[in-house]
Motif scaffolding. Sequence first.
Motif, PDB file in Angstrom:
ATOM      1  N   GLU A  86       0.841  -1.151  -0.372  1.00 57.37           N
ATOM      2  CA  GLU A  86      -0.400  -0.115  -0.231  1.00 57.37           C
ATOM      3  C   GLU A  86       0.699   1.433  -0.242  1.00 57.37           C
ATOM      4  O   GLU A  86       2.252   1.281  -0.114  1.00 57.37           O
ATOM      5  CB  GLU A  86      -0.855  -0.309   1.612  1.00 57.37           C
ATOM      6  CG  GLU A  86       0.052  -0.156   2.368  1.00 57.37           C
ATOM      7  CD  GLU A  86      -1.550   0.274   3.426  1.00 57.37           C
ATOM      8  OE1 GLU A  86      -2.200   1.195   3.757  1.00 57.37           O
ATOM      9  OE2 GLU A  86      -1.654  -1.599   4.001  1.00 57.37           O
ATOM     10  N   VAL A  88       0.403   5.301   0.348  1.00 58.23           N
ATOM     11  CA  VAL A  88       0.208   6.913   0.372  1.00 58.23           C
ATOM     12  C   VAL A  88       0.346   8.762  -0.359  1.00 58.23           C
ATOM     13  O   VAL A  88       1.617   7.941   0.162  1.00 58.23           O
ATOM     14  CB  VAL A  88      -0.048   7.810   2.041  1.00 58.23           C
ATOM     15  CG1 VAL A  88      -0.293   5.958   2.247  1.00 58.23           C
ATOM     16  CG2 VAL A  88       1.724   8.185   2.563  1.00 58.23           C
ATOM     17  N   GLU A 217       2.903  -1.939  12.115  1.00 59.04           N
ATOM     18  CA  GLU A 217       2.573  -1.264  12.715  1.00 59.04           C
ATOM     19  C   GLU A 217       2.722   0.401  12.963  1.00 59.04           C
ATOM     20  O   GLU A 217       2.079   1.171  12.318  1.00 59.04           O
ATOM     21  CB  GLU A 217       2.058  -1.942  14.289  1.00 59.04           C
ATOM     22  CG  GLU A 217       2.999  -2.103  14.698  1.00 59.04           C
ATOM     23  CD  GLU A 217       3.462  -2.572  14.458  1.00 59.04           C
ATOM     24  OE1 GLU A 217       4.875  -3.338  15.133  1.00 59.04           O
ATOM     25  OE2 GLU A 217       3.837  -3.474  13.844  1.00 59.04           O
ATOM     26  N   LYS A 220       3.082   1.851   9.436  1.00 56.47           N
ATOM     27  CA  LYS A 220       1.670   2.508   8.788  1.00 56.47           C
ATOM     28  C   LYS A 220       1.471   3.923   9.735  1.00 56.47           C
ATOM     29  O   LYS A 220       0.662   4.501   9.112  1.00 56.47           O
ATOM     30  CB  LYS A 220       0.765   1.675   9.078  1.00 56.47           C
ATOM     31  CG  LYS A 220       0.443   0.623   8.191  1.00 56.47           C
ATOM     32  CD  LYS A 220      -0.631  -0.708   7.952  1.00 56.47           C
ATOM     33  CE  LYS A 220      -0.244  -2.032   6.894  1.00 56.47           C
ATOM     34  NZ  LYS A 220      -1.788  -2.869   7.738  1.00 56.47           N
ATOM     35  N   ALA A 221       2.178   3.780  10.856  1.00 54.69           N
ATOM     36  CA  ALA A 221       2.206   5.466  11.489  1.00 54.69           C
ATOM     37  C   ALA A 221       3.019   6.235  10.422  1.00 54.69           C
ATOM     38  O   ALA A 221       2.266   7.030  11.414  1.00 54.69           O
ATOM     39  CB  ALA A 221       2.268   4.610  12.822  1.00 54.69           C
ATOM     40  N   MET A 223       2.981   6.635   7.837  1.00 50.08           N
ATOM     41  CA  MET A 223       3.106   6.648   6.386  1.00 50.08           C
ATOM     42  C   MET A 223       1.497   7.250   7.439  1.00 50.08           C
ATOM     43  O   MET A 223       0.895   8.416   5.996  1.00 50.08           O
ATOM     44  CB  MET A 223       2.612   5.611   6.003  1.00 50.08           C
ATOM     45  CG  MET A 223       3.917   4.223   5.001  1.00 50.08           C
ATOM     46  SD  MET A 223       2.314   2.842   4.915  1.00 50.08           S
ATOM     47  CE  MET A 223       1.727   3.140   3.001  1.00 50.08           C
ATOM     48  N   SER A 224       1.005   7.354   8.098  1.00 48.60           N
ATOM     49  CA  SER A 224      -0.537   8.771   8.285  1.00 48.60           C
ATOM     50  C   SER A 224      -0.083   9.934   8.909  1.00 48.60           C
ATOM     51  O   SER A 224      -0.645  10.494   8.214  1.00 48.60           O
ATOM     52  CB  SER A 224      -0.917   7.504   9.093  1.00 48.60           C
ATOM     53  OG  SER A 224      -2.388   8.552   9.985  1.00 48.60           O
ATOM     54  N   TYR A 225       1.067   9.655   9.761  1.00 49.63           N
ATOM     55  CA  TYR A 225       1.400  10.931   9.782  1.00 49.63           C
ATOM     56  C   TYR A 225       1.852  11.896   8.608  1.00 49.63           C
ATOM     57  O   TYR A 225       1.557  13.101   8.382  1.00 49.63           O
ATOM     58  CB  TYR A 225       2.878  10.939  10.735  1.00 49.63           C
ATOM     59  CG  TYR A 225       3.278  12.482  11.329  1.00 49.63           C
ATOM     60  CD1 TYR A 225       2.586  12.401  12.682  1.00 49.63           C
ATOM     61  CD2 TYR A 225       3.779  13.404  10.830  1.00 49.63           C
ATOM     62  CE1 TYR A 225       3.289  13.704  13.255  1.00 49.63           C
ATOM     63  CE2 TYR A 225       3.977  14.382  11.581  1.00 49.63           C
ATOM     64  CZ  TYR A 225       4.412  14.702  12.645  1.00 49.63           C
ATOM     65  OH  TYR A 225       3.890  15.472  13.042  1.00 49.63           O
ATOM     66  N   ALA A 227       1.406  11.729   5.640  1.00 48.69           N
ATOM     67  CA  ALA A 227       0.112  11.925   4.991  1.00 48.69           C
ATOM     68  C   ALA A 227      -0.889  12.448   5.451  1.00 48.69           C
ATOM     69  O   ALA A 227      -1.295  13.313   4.777  1.00 48.69           O
ATOM     70  CB  ALA A 227      -0.352  10.392   3.866  1.00 48.69           C
ATOM     71  N   LEU A 228      -0.623  13.451   6.759  1.00 51.07           N
ATOM     72  CA  LEU A 228      -1.627  13.930   7.074  1.00 51.07           C
ATOM     73  C   LEU A 228      -1.476  15.663   7.090  1.00 51.07           C
ATOM     74  O   LEU A 228      -0.460  15.590   6.740  1.00 51.07           O
ATOM     75  CB  LEU A 228      -2.367  13.682   8.716  1.00 51.07           C
ATOM     76  CG  LEU A 228      -3.297  12.399   8.140  1.00 51.07           C
ATOM     77  CD1 LEU A 228      -3.710  11.762   9.733  1.00 51.07           C
ATOM     78  CD2 LEU A 228      -4.180  12.306   6.965  1.00 51.07           C
TER      79      LEU A 228
END
Length: 244
Positions: A86, A88, A217, A220-221, A223-225, A227-228
């Motif tokens: 995946e 982002v 895990e 992914k954290a 990646m989330s940070y 991308a936001l």
Amino acid sequence: MLLVSCGDRQTSAKKELLIYCGITMIKPMAEIAAIIEKEYDCKIYITKGGSGNLLKSLKANQLGDLYLPGSDSYIKTCVQEGLVTEAVHVGYNKAAMMTRKGNPRNIPAALESMLDPRYYVVMGNPESGSIGRETKKILVKRGIFDQAVENAKLLTTDSKDLVRVLRDNEADLVINWYATSTWPENRDAVTVLPIDEKYAHRNKLMLGLLKFSKHPEIAKAFMSYAALDKGREIFNKYGLYDVK
């Protein structure tokens, strides 16, 4: 390729993550890595280099957690080959022509300047890095790639070396990622000559999760940070989001 640690190795008990990162994006990625290290009590190591060379390395090693190349074309390749599960969107890259500060040779802001034998032209190698691949794409679209290669005095590996040859007065003209011109250490060394929008488009920067990640895990954290909003602010600080 270089390995950059965002912390020390005093303890081996912490979870360790490995990120493959194109050179142009190393500054925002290191900044975000320091934040994730603190929040998740982990160690993050960043291997930096030309995007193509990094892809070869991660394929050979089958190790690592995240991959951020300078163009989403590499991520598309990884998805097709099952290397990335995946991805982002974290920012944008855009190419520009660059000269030494003040453009002392009065080089015209036209792609045809890459063909002028009066100028010492250096180009990125399409086989080793994203800027080389992007340069080829731009010049092929303009119909002058082969001539530009013939006129170039040197094909180099990555965006860092394209800045270096200008800083060291070893080149008159290069095509490089625009973001590198915004960094404090480069602002007084280069002048940007924009490339027409119909040839140089914004390239999406996609951060991919590698299939062999040992700590998905935390990856992914990260990646989330990235991308936001907070992550995008960091990328934008280094010229990698609101690219015109």
